[in-house]
Motif scaffolding. Structure first.
Motif, PDB file in Angstrom:
ATOM      1  N   VAL A  26       0.779  -1.377   0.385  1.00 23.38           N
ATOM      2  CA  VAL A  26      -0.108   0.062  -0.294  1.00 23.38           C
ATOM      3  C   VAL A  26       0.666   1.284   0.019  1.00 23.38           C
ATOM      4  O   VAL A  26       1.967   1.484   0.773  1.00 23.38           O
ATOM      5  CB  VAL A  26      -0.856   0.020   1.404  1.00 23.38           C
ATOM      6  CG1 VAL A  26      -1.504   1.386   1.142  1.00 23.38           C
ATOM      7  CG2 VAL A  26      -1.321  -1.398   1.470  1.00 23.38           C
ATOM      8  N   LEU A  27       1.186   2.086  -0.844  1.00 22.48           N
ATOM      9  CA  LEU A  27       1.631   3.023  -0.826  1.00 22.48           C
ATOM     10  C   LEU A  27       1.074   4.230  -0.425  1.00 22.48           C
ATOM     11  O   LEU A  27      -0.652   4.848  -0.924  1.00 22.48           O
ATOM     12  CB  LEU A  27       1.630   3.490  -2.312  1.00 22.48           C
ATOM     13  CG  LEU A  27       2.580   2.308  -3.592  1.00 22.48           C
ATOM     14  CD1 LEU A  27       2.393   2.882  -5.011  1.00 22.48           C
ATOM     15  CD2 LEU A  27       3.994   2.273  -3.299  1.00 22.48           C
ATOM     16  N   VAL A  28       2.099   4.814   0.606  1.00 23.99           N
ATOM     17  CA  VAL A  28       1.600   5.984   1.465  1.00 23.99           C
ATOM     18  C   VAL A  28       1.646   7.289   0.352  1.00 23.99           C
ATOM     19  O   VAL A  28       0.146   8.394   0.361  1.00 23.99           O
ATOM     20  CB  VAL A  28       1.897   5.918   2.588  1.00 23.99           C
ATOM     21  CG1 VAL A  28       1.785   8.014   3.489  1.00 23.99           C
ATOM     22  CG2 VAL A  28       2.309   4.746   3.154  1.00 23.99           C
ATOM     23  N   SER A  29       2.466   7.646  -0.435  1.00 22.39           N
ATOM     24  CA  SER A  29       2.402   9.122  -1.321  1.00 22.39           C
ATOM     25  C   SER A  29       3.399   8.104  -2.332  1.00 22.39           C
ATOM     26  O   SER A  29       3.487   8.943  -2.014  1.00 22.39           O
ATOM     27  CB  SER A  29       3.600   9.809  -0.245  1.00 22.39           C
ATOM     28  OG  SER A  29       3.973  11.442  -0.830  1.00 22.39           O
ATOM     29  N   PRO A  30       2.305   8.350  -3.552  1.00 24.47           N
ATOM     30  CA  PRO A  30       2.903   7.515  -5.048  1.00 24.47           C
ATOM     31  C   PRO A  30       3.041   8.515  -5.907  1.00 24.47           C
ATOM     32  O   PRO A  30       2.290   9.853  -5.356  1.00 24.47           O
ATOM     33  CB  PRO A  30       0.831   7.021  -4.940  1.00 24.47           C
ATOM     34  CG  PRO A  30       0.343   7.268  -4.798  1.00 24.47           C
ATOM     35  CD  PRO A  30       0.979   7.832  -3.547  1.00 24.47           C
ATOM     36  N   ALA A  31       3.747   8.153  -6.427  1.00 28.04           N
ATOM     37  CA  ALA A  31       4.914   9.371  -7.486  1.00 28.04           C
ATOM     38  C   ALA A  31       3.478  10.141  -8.110  1.00 28.04           C
ATOM     39  O   ALA A  31       4.024  11.046  -9.489  1.00 28.04           O
ATOM     40  CB  ALA A  31       5.904   9.391  -7.866  1.00 28.04           C
TER      41      ALA A  31
END
Length: 87
Positions: A26-31
């Motif tokens: 689970v990406l917290v702050s995706p690019a």
């Protein structure tokens, strides 16, 4: 956002205790903005669930420039999969 801001967290992995090889990141702050990830996601059946998974293009973009050797290997494998897929 708080986890990213305060702890520098980028992602966390979820796994069932009895399924060691199965991890969902689970990406917290995706690019890439979430709206774009969602729009281009591929639905994959995981048991009774339909789980949206980032597209190969987006996975490559998110792994590019991390400096991690694991991500470089992943990018190479993702590009192989891309070449095998019908357009």
């Amino acid at each position: 956002e708080q986890w990213h801001r305060e702890k520098g967290m980028l992602a966390f992995g979820l796994r069932k205790p009895d399924a060691i090889a199965t991890v969902i990141d689970v990406l917290v702050s995706p690019a890439i903005p979430f709206a774009d990830l969602r729009r281009d996601a591929v639905l994959v059946d995981v048991g009774p669930l339909h789980v949206p998974i980032a597209s190969i293009d987006h996975l490559i973009a998110m792994k590019t420039g991390t400096g991690r050797s694991k991500d470089a290997i992943d990018i190479e494998e993702l590009r192989k999969i891309q070449k095998e897929q019908p357009r």
